[in-house]
Design an enzyme around this catalytic site. Structure first.
Site, short mmCIF file in Angstrom:
data_model
loop_
_atom_site.label_atom_id
_atom_site.label_comp_id
_atom_site.label_asym_id
_atom_site.label_seq_id
_atom_site.Cartn_x
_atom_site.Cartn_y
_atom_site.Cartn_z
N PHE A 182 4.22 -1.61 -0.12
CA PHE A 182 4.17 -0.17 -0.37
C PHE A 182 4.52 0.61 0.89
O PHE A 182 4.42 0.12 2.00
CB PHE A 182 2.79 0.26 -0.90
N CYS A 183 4.94 1.86 0.67
CA CYS A 183 5.25 2.78 1.76
C CYS A 183 4.99 4.20 1.25
O CYS A 183 4.35 4.37 0.21
CB CYS A 183 6.68 2.61 2.24
N THR A 184 5.48 5.20 1.93
CA THR A 184 5.16 6.58 1.57
C THR A 184 5.66 6.95 0.17
O THR A 184 4.89 7.36 -0.69
CB THR A 184 5.77 7.56 2.60
N ILE A 211 3.07 5.45 -2.13
CA ILE A 211 1.72 6.01 -2.08
C ILE A 211 1.67 7.35 -2.79
O ILE A 211 0.73 7.63 -3.54
CB ILE A 211 1.26 6.17 -0.62
#
Length: 249
Positions: A182-184, A211
């Site tokens: 996951f990332c932003t 996210i």
């Protein structure tokens, strides 16, 4: 009053006429009085913009008149001020720098898992096949300070290009487990999951929408803190509320 609309969006798609697309995008942004950053490259487009509601929606209508961007996924949030100082439309080699020419996300996405499914897995403690789930944070150390998923694997990296080596150092610990990267907003995982598959991690997924997409669907469930964003709001909470409410602080 939060009357400014902010958007974050990207799409990996082959763009042969990068200069022409950049010109049209800049003209549209200026016409609708938007500020922020748009990256255009042969592999796609990456968008962070803010402005009035009519301005944002006018821009999106014009953007999606190009079939390559029709139906592009967009994350929305609101703020009391425009969190960008100016408009920048840049031509780049990659819309997210990774320096691995083998990876071509514009030719096909890495497998993904929805926020709802991830929350169910975390509630249960395993995926649908009964495997242990490991959350892998692809962001850098400065971003992680503001918050991350509970128990997520994080790395002391300063830039995205350092991630493959960091993951390789934990290869044995990740073996046989389901890895959710996951990332932003999801863009980094489009490449990181393809790279992990190439490096021998068969059971790995990207979190759909990152996210911010998770916040929209699930709020702060299984997440601790805020999510760093690349503008003057600094970080958003699970309700998409900014850490900085007024400019200049």
């Amino acid at each position: 009053m939060q009357d400014i609309l902010n958007i974050a969006s990207y799409r990996f798609v082959a763009i042969a006429d990068v200069d022409a697309v950049a010109v049209r995008v800049k003209e549209s942004c200026e016409r609708h009085e938007l500020k922020g950053t748009v990256l255009v490259s042969p592999e796609g487009i990456n968008i962070f913009l803010a402005g009035t509601g009519p301005g944002i929606h006018g821009f999106l209508t014009e953007l999606q008149s190009d079939p390559r961007f029709d139906g592009i996924a967009v994350k929305f949030s609101r703020s009391s001020f425009v969190p960008f100082k100016r408009l920048r439309v840049k031509r780049k080699r990659e819309i997210i720098t990774y320096r691995d020419n083998r990876l071509l996300p514009e030719n096909g996405r890495a497998p993904s898992v929805s926020p709802e499914t991830l929350a169910q897995w975390l509630d249960r403690g395993c995926d649908d096949a009964g495997r242990e789930v490991v959350l892998l944070d692809t962001r850098n150390a400065e971003e992680v300070i503001y918050g991350s998923f509970e128990g997520a694997l994080t790395f002391p990296i300063t830039k995205f290009t350092e991630l493959p080596e960091a993951v390789e150092s934990r290869k044995e610990a990740l073996a046989g487990k389901t890895v959710v990267s996951f990332c932003t907003g999801g863009i980094r995982c489009e490449k990181s999951v393809l790279r992990m598959q190439a490096d021998g991690f068969p059971d790995c997924y990207q979190l759909e929408g990152g996210i911010l997409g998770y916040f929209e669907k699930m709020g702060g469930k299984h997440y601790q803190g805020r999510c760093f964003v690349f503008d003057d709001r600094i970080a958003l909470g699970p309700n998409l509320d900014p850490l900085i409410e007024t400019p200049g602080f």
